[in-house]
Write an enzyme that holds these catalytic residues in place. Structure first.
Site, PDB file in Angstrom:
ATOM      1  N   LYS A   1       0.828  -1.207   0.000  1.00 15.83           N
ATOM      2  CA  LYS A   1       0.000   0.000   0.000  1.00 15.83           C
ATOM      3  C   LYS A   1       0.860   1.255   0.000  1.00 15.83           C
ATOM      4  O   LYS A   1       0.441   2.303  -0.488  1.00 15.83           O
ATOM      5  CB  LYS A   1      -0.975  -0.016   1.176  1.00 15.83           C
ATOM      6  CG  LYS A   1      -0.341  -0.039   2.562  1.00 15.83           C
ATOM      7  CD  LYS A   1      -0.136   1.323   3.160  1.00 15.83           C
ATOM      8  CE  LYS A   1       0.566   1.218   4.515  1.00 15.83           C
ATOM      9  NZ  LYS A   1       0.829   2.533   5.115  1.00 15.83           N
TER      10      LYS A   1
ATOM     11  N   THR B   1      -3.838   5.751   3.338  1.00 18.76           N
ATOM     12  CA  THR B   1      -2.533   6.149   2.826  1.00 18.76           C
ATOM     13  C   THR B   1      -2.612   6.807   1.452  1.00 18.76           C
ATOM     14  O   THR B   1      -1.816   7.693   1.142  1.00 18.76           O
ATOM     15  CB  THR B   1      -1.603   4.913   2.752  1.00 18.76           C
ATOM     16  OG1 THR B   1      -1.687   4.197   3.985  1.00 18.76           O
ATOM     17  CG2 THR B   1      -0.171   5.321   2.529  1.00 18.76           C
TER      18      THR B   1
END
Length: 453
Positions: A312, A369
């Site tokens: 990620k 994120t």
């Protein structure tokens, strides 16, 4: 029609099984001499938790004394007001069931949480960055007389924590609990620790752990909150820790999920997941971290949690590039969706569960994120998309953006497992200065239009 809740209790050597039935006078008569009705809920709990049938019945059936329990019958669709009223009652009943279920589990887990906290006298935290500091504050806040000792390299950070009760370098303005202290001495930090939280950047972890290995007890559980892959070896933290400490049986737990350090310090609500192959260890960590503002789920899928947490960061750089180039919301959503698919392709090939990738450590952390400006990796992408050079960006940062180093490792893994990952590969090429962000977008848009998988 009178309806009621019925509870049956059966015991096995390992579990007590509570079967919850919804019954009425008619169904009870029909079941005479026949097989009992199928329970609407079956709850199994370990036998060390001693709860009486009366206690469980009270938790599951107690409702608001001001209003009796209600089980709606089929509404009359000829009257819209009645339909609306019945629908609202149905929703209310569903919510009350959820509350009763929650009350039961709080009761069941209360003793387990108390036991873990009572037995934990000291927790060591490796690393004095923002996230390590936030973890120290979270743990310390759960028990006032627990010692939380942070092992840091920076003398300035050490003095700031000990004298001012704040990390003036990384989290200035946020006060730490009085039971948090800091040291630069590895032996002092680890001596007598019941748990150890590892918050060192992945690329430096092996050397750091090797330097303190003589002070780490062979049975000390290490809880890793570091996310990434070691560049040359392609190892995850669950592999790095035992090897660096020279103990293949070192207990390891990983923690991941949507959790910016600043918001943890503000005690804003969030949820994370702990993963370990040892379910008992995972439950202990779950009780250690959980609080009024932090929910902790548990998992046995260590690979899924770690790979999602590592990849990620690379995807967040791609999302930042889109933002920096002002390519719009449609492009952002499409790119992140493609990136999620690529993460799933690789992770499942490595043995991860697809359900893990749609959970807190996967989708939850990816959304945080990729879309929020507090992300260091996203910030790197935004600045790359705006035309800045990578070296200038990294030299100006005070903390590590793990996705920069992880990108190269991801592509090597993709080749190893024969997985095509166009978005994450494009990020790696941009970071290696082999492709400009503009050229990368053009090449991605010109890829063959294939069936979605």
């Amino acid at each position: 029609m009178a309806m009621s809740l019925e509870l049956s209790l059966s015991n096995t050597p390992l579990y007590s099984n509570f079967n919850l039935f919804l019954s009425n006078s008619i169904s009870s008569k029909r079941c005479e001499g026949k097989k009992p009705p199928i329970p609407i809920m079956t709850i199994s709990i370990p036998t060390p938790v001693h709860l009486s049938k009366a206690t469980i019945t009270h938790c599951l059936t107690e409702s608001d004394p001001r209003e009796p329990a209600y089980f709606p019958e089929t509404p009359s669709f000829g009257d819209s007001k009645i339909v609306k009223k019945d629908r609202r009652k149905t929703v209310k009943v569903a919510w009350e069931k959820l509350v009763r279920w929650s009350r039961f589990w709080r009761l069941m887990n209360a003793k387990a949480k108390t036991d873990v906290l009572e037995q934990t006298k000291k927790v060591a935290v490796l690393g004095g960055g923002s996230f390590g500091t936030a973890m120290a504050a979270l743990i310390a806040g759960n028990k006032a007389d627990m010692e939380v000792s942070m092992l840091v390299r920076d003398v300035e950070v050490c003095n700031s924590i000990n004298h001012s009760h704040c990390n003036s370098k990384y989290l200035s303005g946020y006060m730490l609990p009085k039971n948090v202290c800091a040291t630069t001495d590895g032996k002092a930090a680890l001596l007598g620790a019941d748990f150890c939280i590892h918050a060192i950047p992945v690329q430096f972890s092996s050397a750091f752990l090797g330097g303190i290995s003589e002070y780490v007890d062979s049975k000390l559980p290490i809880i890793s909150v570091s996310k990434g892959l070691e560049l040359n070896s392609l190892r995850m933290m669950s592999q790095i820790i035992p090897q660096a400490l020279g103990n293949p049986n070192q207990p390891v737990i990983v923690l991941s999920g949507p959790s910016f350090a600043v918001e943890l310090m503000k005690k804003l609500p969030t949820a994370m997941v702990v993963a370990s192959k040892d379910k008992k260890l995972a439950r202990a960590a779950q009780q250690l971290f959980s609080s009024q503002y932090v929910r902790i789920s548990s998992s046995s899928d260590v690979t899924g949690v770690e790979i999602a947490g590592a990849l990620k960061n690379v995807l967040a750089i791609a999302a930042g590039i889109v933002e920096g180039m002002n390519l719009g919301n449609n492009c952002m959503a499409a790119l992140v969706a493609q990136g999620c698919s690529e993460i799933r392709w690789l992770a499942t090939k490595m043995g991860a569960k697809s359900t893990t990738l749609t959970g807190l450590s996967g989708t939850g952390d990816i959304m945080l994120t990729c879309f929020i400006n507090l992300s260091r990796n996203r910030t790197v992408g935004v600045r790359l998309g705006s035309g800045e050079k990578l070296d200038d960006i990294l030299n100006s940062m005070t903390q590590v953006a793990e996705g920069v180093a992880t990108a190269g490792a991801v592509i090597t893994l993709a080749q190893k497992y024969k997985v095509k990952m166009p978005v994450l590969t494009a990020v790696a090429r941009i970071l290696d200065n082999e492709l400009t962000p503009k050229k990368a977008v053009m090449e991605l848009m010109n890829l063959p239009q294939v069936e979605e998988v």
